[in-house]
Design a protein around this motif. Structure first.
Motif, mmCIF file in Angstrom:
data_model
loop_
_atom_site.group_PDB
_atom_site.id
_atom_site.type_symbol
_atom_site.label_atom_id
_atom_site.label_comp_id
_atom_site.label_asym_id
_atom_site.label_seq_id
_atom_site.Cartn_x
_atom_site.Cartn_y
_atom_site.Cartn_z
ATOM 1 N N ASP A 27 0.801 -1.310 0.121
ATOM 2 C CA ASP A 27 -0.079 -0.076 0.160
ATOM 3 C C ASP A 27 0.575 1.677 -0.211
ATOM 4 O O ASP A 27 1.047 2.565 0.490
ATOM 5 N N GLU B 291 3.569 7.239 1.469
ATOM 6 C CA GLU B 291 3.547 6.831 2.379
ATOM 7 C C GLU B 291 2.947 5.310 2.420
ATOM 8 O O GLU B 291 3.412 5.143 1.567
ATOM 9 N N THR C 97 2.784 0.845 4.194
ATOM 10 C CA THR C 97 2.615 -0.293 6.038
ATOM 11 C C THR C 97 3.824 -0.989 4.783
ATOM 12 O O THR C 97 3.940 -2.206 4.597
ATOM 13 N N THR D 11 4.967 -4.662 7.215
ATOM 14 C CA THR D 11 4.015 -6.519 7.800
ATOM 15 C C THR D 11 5.769 -6.849 8.573
ATOM 16 O O THR D 11 6.620 -7.272 7.354
ATOM 17 N N THR E 18 2.114 -4.960 12.224
ATOM 18 C CA THR E 18 2.607 -4.006 11.450
ATOM 19 C C THR E 18 2.438 -2.210 11.579
ATOM 20 O O THR E 18 1.695 -1.988 12.542
ATOM 21 N N SER E 19 3.219 -1.986 10.747
ATOM 22 C CA SER E 19 3.098 -0.422 10.835
ATOM 23 C C SER E 19 3.563 0.148 9.711
ATOM 24 O O SER E 19 3.594 -0.213 8.710
ATOM 25 N N GLY E 20 2.901 1.214 9.799
ATOM 26 C CA GLY E 20 2.792 2.613 8.953
ATOM 27 C C GLY E 20 4.336 3.144 8.881
ATOM 28 O O GLY E 20 4.745 3.147 9.481
ATOM 29 N N ARG F 117 6.617 6.415 6.367
ATOM 30 C CA ARG F 117 6.575 7.325 5.939
ATOM 31 C C ARG F 117 7.914 8.300 5.545
ATOM 32 O O ARG F 117 8.594 8.699 6.266
ATOM 33 N N THR G 106 2.745 4.717 14.171
ATOM 34 C CA THR G 106 1.698 4.698 14.440
ATOM 35 C C THR G 106 0.413 5.112 15.049
ATOM 36 O O THR G 106 0.669 6.141 15.625
ATOM 37 N N THR H 233 -3.864 9.642 10.427
ATOM 38 C CA THR H 233 -3.002 9.279 10.237
ATOM 39 C C THR H 233 -2.089 9.789 10.467
ATOM 40 O O THR H 233 -0.860 9.602 9.499
#
Length: 414
Positions: free
Chosen positions: A52, A95, A97, A99, A109-111, A113, A137, A397
């Protein structure tokens, strides 16, 4: 919105490709440039995968947004961003994701950026300096849900009434949270005036012009899931002075500058609203939100005592002020709050005046607005309000551009 500080193992990345598109038609007659940007992921995980991933190139002058392509190599720790865009000044953001397997064997699982502001893109090809991505997060604790900083207009003369500012803070979780020791603060640096401050501490600290904390001993201020605290700049019924305003005499707390009593602009202490605990203010009179929104507002969980904070968190920065041919070295003295204490942050600026982020992008990678420019009279009676997500919780976000509805009706006037 705290940054994640865990250490991750080796990354095994999957490719994420996005077709280059434009949200608007390209500007006619402007040469195009092929842009590349290399990003280094901050940590590693042996079985990590990215997904993503979105890369956006936003032309600052035209507000046109273009999508870029993002690729990664197997067992690499870098991403390559590419796009073909018209020459100009851009904000670039990525940005996605990740895992991965944590040290204890669990799947996480973290974002992540990355953000670059005010990037000049010109020529047939352009290379953006390599950057580090940050993990984040989205917060499910306390968030800023609304800020009203523009003031209201009177019904008789149409004059500006500026005393009815407020901020709302919501418990965005599924459990009772306690607001004791939660502080509200405004940035010392302005998002519409960019300087190179030395030392540059933004990666680790937030420079503040004032700090006011919710008092309590730990569990004195419970907030139920989904409920909000209303914090007024002046906790009175403002309708007594402006019939187009609203009643803040029932707010949960108010800001009060008790040491401004002997000044030309003394503060008013609302008799029915408890006062916040003032830790610091650079103002010699009354602390307030910037009425055009040239500020970043944050909430933080303070640690230690006020005395410790004032002793250990002084910040002196130098910068060069330039106006035409005039140039002078300047010094500003204020205080800093560790980024690790910050729970949420909201960047604001007049839409046509924004120059840079004054907080680390891991805490807020965007900004929102009420005024088109510094002289916009249509800003009055409007607020910035956080959006509600599909799960019924407020959207968070760590990007105020995405999370907030700008220039909208404040809840107190609905």
């Amino acid at each position: 919105m705290k940054k994640m500080t865990r250490i991750f193992g080796a990354l095994l990345l999957v490719s994420a490709a996005l077709i280059l598109t434009s949200c608007k038609d390209d500007e006619p007659g402007i040469p195009e440039s092929v842009v590349s940007w290399t990003l280094t992921l901050p940590e590693t995980a042996s079985d990590g995968t990215v997904s993503d991933v979105t890369a956006l190139f936003t032309n600052i002058n035209t507000s046109t947004t273009y999508k870029g392509a993002v690729t990664s190599a197997t067992k690499a720790t870098v991403l390559t961003v590419s796009a073909t865009v018209p020459e100009g000044l851009y904000k670039i953001s990525v940005e996605g994701t990740l895992t991965y397997t944590a040290d204890d064997g669990s799947k996480v699982t973290s974002g992540f950026r990355a953000l670059r502001e005010s990037v000049a893109i010109a020529g047939e090809s352009a290379t953006v300096p390599e950057s580090q991505t940050n993990f984040y997060t989205p917060s499910e604790g306390f968030v800023i849900s609304e800020i009203f900083f523009t003031g209201t207009l009177t019904d008789v003369e149409g004059d500006w009434y500026n005393d009815d500012h407020y901020i709302k803070i919501r418990n965005n979780s599924d459990q009772i949270l306690y607001a004791d020791s939660l502080a509200i603060m405004e940035s010392e640096f302005s998002p519409v005036l960019k300087y190179d401050y030395t030392p540059d501490i933004m990666k680790d600290f937030f420079s503040v012009s004032w700090v006011f904390m919710i008092p309590g001993t730990g569990k004195d201020v419970p907030v139920q899931p989904g409920e909000e605290l209303v914090i007024a700049m002046m906790g009175i019924d403002h309708r007594e002075y402006n019939s187009r305003s609203f009643d803040l005499s029932k707010a949960d707390f108010e800001f009060f500058d008790d040491d401004a009593a002997g000044t030309i602009y003394p503060d008013t202490d609302g008799p029915t609203v408890p006062n916040l605990d003032k830790w610091y203010s650079k103002s010699l009179t009354v602390s307030d939100f910037h009425n055009r929104g040239s500020m970043t507002v944050a909430i933080a969980r303070m640690q230690g005592t006020k005395e410790d904070f004032l002793l250990n968190n002084k910040y002196t920065a130098t910068y060069t002020f330039t106006f035409g041919d005039f140039s002078r070295e300047m010094t500003t003295e204020t205080y800093k709050v560790p980024n690790a204490w910050i729970v949420d942050a909201v960047g604001c600026a007049p839409r046509d005046e924004f120059q840079w982020l004054v907080i680390d992008p891991s805490l807020d990678a965007g900004w929102t607005w009420c005024a088109e420019n510094n002289s916009d009279k249509n800003r009055y009676n409007t607020a910035v309000v956080r959006k509600t997500g599909s799960n019924g919780k407020l959207q968070d976000t760590n990007n105020s551009t995405q999370d907030f509805t700008p220039h909208t009706t404040p809840s107190m006037l609905q």
